[in-house]
Design a protein around this motif. Sequence first.
Motif, PDB file in Angstrom:
ATOM      1  N   HIS A 108      40.650  58.073  40.227  1.00 46.97           N
ATOM      2  CA  HIS A 108      40.487  56.702  39.746  1.00 46.97           C
ATOM      3  C   HIS A 108      39.010  56.312  39.592  1.00 46.97           C
ATOM      4  CE1 HIS A 108      41.148  56.538  44.185  1.00 46.97           C
ATOM      5  NE2 HIS A 108      39.994  55.919  44.102  1.00 46.97           N
ATOM      6  N   GLU A 109      38.098  57.202  39.963  1.00 46.59           N
ATOM      7  CA  GLU A 109      36.667  56.963  39.786  1.00 46.59           C
ATOM      8  C   GLU A 109      36.148  57.523  38.464  1.00 46.59           C
ATOM      9  OE1 GLU A 109      34.913  58.699  43.252  1.00 46.59           O
ATOM     10  OE2 GLU A 109      35.804  57.221  44.598  1.00 46.59           O
ATOM     11  N   PHE A 110      37.028  58.177  37.678  1.00 45.39           N
ATOM     12  CA  PHE A 110      36.617  58.863  36.458  1.00 45.39           C
ATOM     13  C   PHE A 110      37.173  58.168  35.217  1.00 45.39           C
ATOM     14  CE2 PHE A 110      37.269  62.705  39.386  1.00 45.39           C
ATOM     15  CZ  PHE A 110      35.980  62.630  39.887  1.00 45.39           C
ATOM     16  N   GLN A 134      44.552  55.458  43.403  1.00 41.58           N
ATOM     17  CA  GLN A 134      44.933  54.055  43.451  1.00 41.58           C
ATOM     18  C   GLN A 134      46.068  53.787  42.457  1.00 41.58           C
ATOM     19  OE1 GLN A 134      41.159  52.369  42.478  1.00 41.58           O
ATOM     20  NE2 GLN A 134      40.562  52.167  44.618  1.00 41.58           N
ATOM     21  N   ILE A 135      46.990  52.938  42.830  1.00 37.58           N
ATOM     22  CA  ILE A 135      48.103  52.587  41.949  1.00 37.58           C
ATOM     23  C   ILE A 135      47.568  51.982  40.650  1.00 37.58           C
ATOM     24  CG2 ILE A 135      50.076  51.031  41.674  1.00 37.58           C
ATOM     25  CD1 ILE A 135      50.662  51.531  44.683  1.00 37.58           C
ATOM     26  N   PHE A 146      43.856  53.909  34.231  1.00 35.85           N
ATOM     27  CA  PHE A 146      44.942  54.677  34.816  1.00 35.85           C
ATOM     28  C   PHE A 146      45.724  53.822  35.795  1.00 35.85           C
ATOM     29  CE2 PHE A 146      42.217  58.198  33.491  1.00 35.85           C
ATOM     30  CZ  PHE A 146      43.155  58.959  32.815  1.00 35.85           C
ATOM     31  N   ASP A 147      47.015  54.102  35.846  1.00 36.03           N
ATOM     32  CA  ASP A 147      47.860  53.531  36.872  1.00 36.03           C
ATOM     33  C   ASP A 147      48.773  54.646  37.383  1.00 36.03           C
ATOM     34  OD1 ASP A 147      50.259  53.737  35.278  1.00 36.03           O
ATOM     35  OD2 ASP A 147      49.797  51.800  34.366  1.00 36.03           O
ATOM     36  N   MET A 148      49.661  54.305  38.216  1.00 33.88           N
ATOM     37  CA  MET A 148      50.521  55.291  38.863  1.00 33.88           C
ATOM     38  C   MET A 148      51.298  56.158  37.866  1.00 33.88           C
ATOM     39  SD  MET A 148      53.298  54.405  41.776  1.00 33.88           S
ATOM     40  CE  MET A 148      54.472  55.592  42.379  1.00 33.88           C
ATOM     41  N   PHE A 149      51.556  55.642  36.673  1.00 31.57           N
ATOM     42  CA  PHE A 149      52.454  56.337  35.756  1.00 31.57           C
ATOM     43  C   PHE A 149      51.807  56.884  34.488  1.00 31.57           C
ATOM     44  CE2 PHE A 149      54.990  53.279  38.196  1.00 31.57           C
ATOM     45  CZ  PHE A 149      55.825  54.176  38.827  1.00 31.57           C
TER      46      PHE A 149
END
Length: 179
Positions: A108-110, A134-135, A146-149
Amino acid sequence: IEKNLNLKNLSQILEIGAGWGRFCFSILRICENTSCTIADIPPTLFIAQKALSKSFKDHKIFKYRKFENFEEIKNEFNASKIRFLLPEQLKLIPNKYFDLTLAIDCLHEFNKKVVDQYFDETNRLSKNFYFKAQIEQWANFEKHKFDMFNYPVKTNWKKEFHKKCHFPNDYFHALYKIN
């Protein structure tokens, strides 16, 4: 991870974005037949290299250096218990070299381009992939978040699990077997 993979049967592990090397430190304490490769950016790569070299003085360590092809370093790399690479050096490692690739608390940092590159390399390099993120991505690089899916999971990956974490509760984790 241990519920789905027997960690003691994993001889080669790659960790992306390892920080100071906490996972490598832990796994080498419990799995004597495992070798760990860390791919990270400077200065974090050098922090991990210093910390793990100090903690595992009795292990052969492949310290970061430039190389043009795997044949140059093959014998030393294969004989080392701990190895350090820059992310762009992953393209020089042979296909399916790793039993497991991990990316814990870093994806999640990219931005999307970097995540896509890591997922492509993981598909080529590894037999299994575990990631925790992270969700909902907090880093704001571009329109795509980005999210979980919506991570770029490949169609040849078999989901073992993909679920929210109990702790921290704003994270999820997933494990995929790669064909």
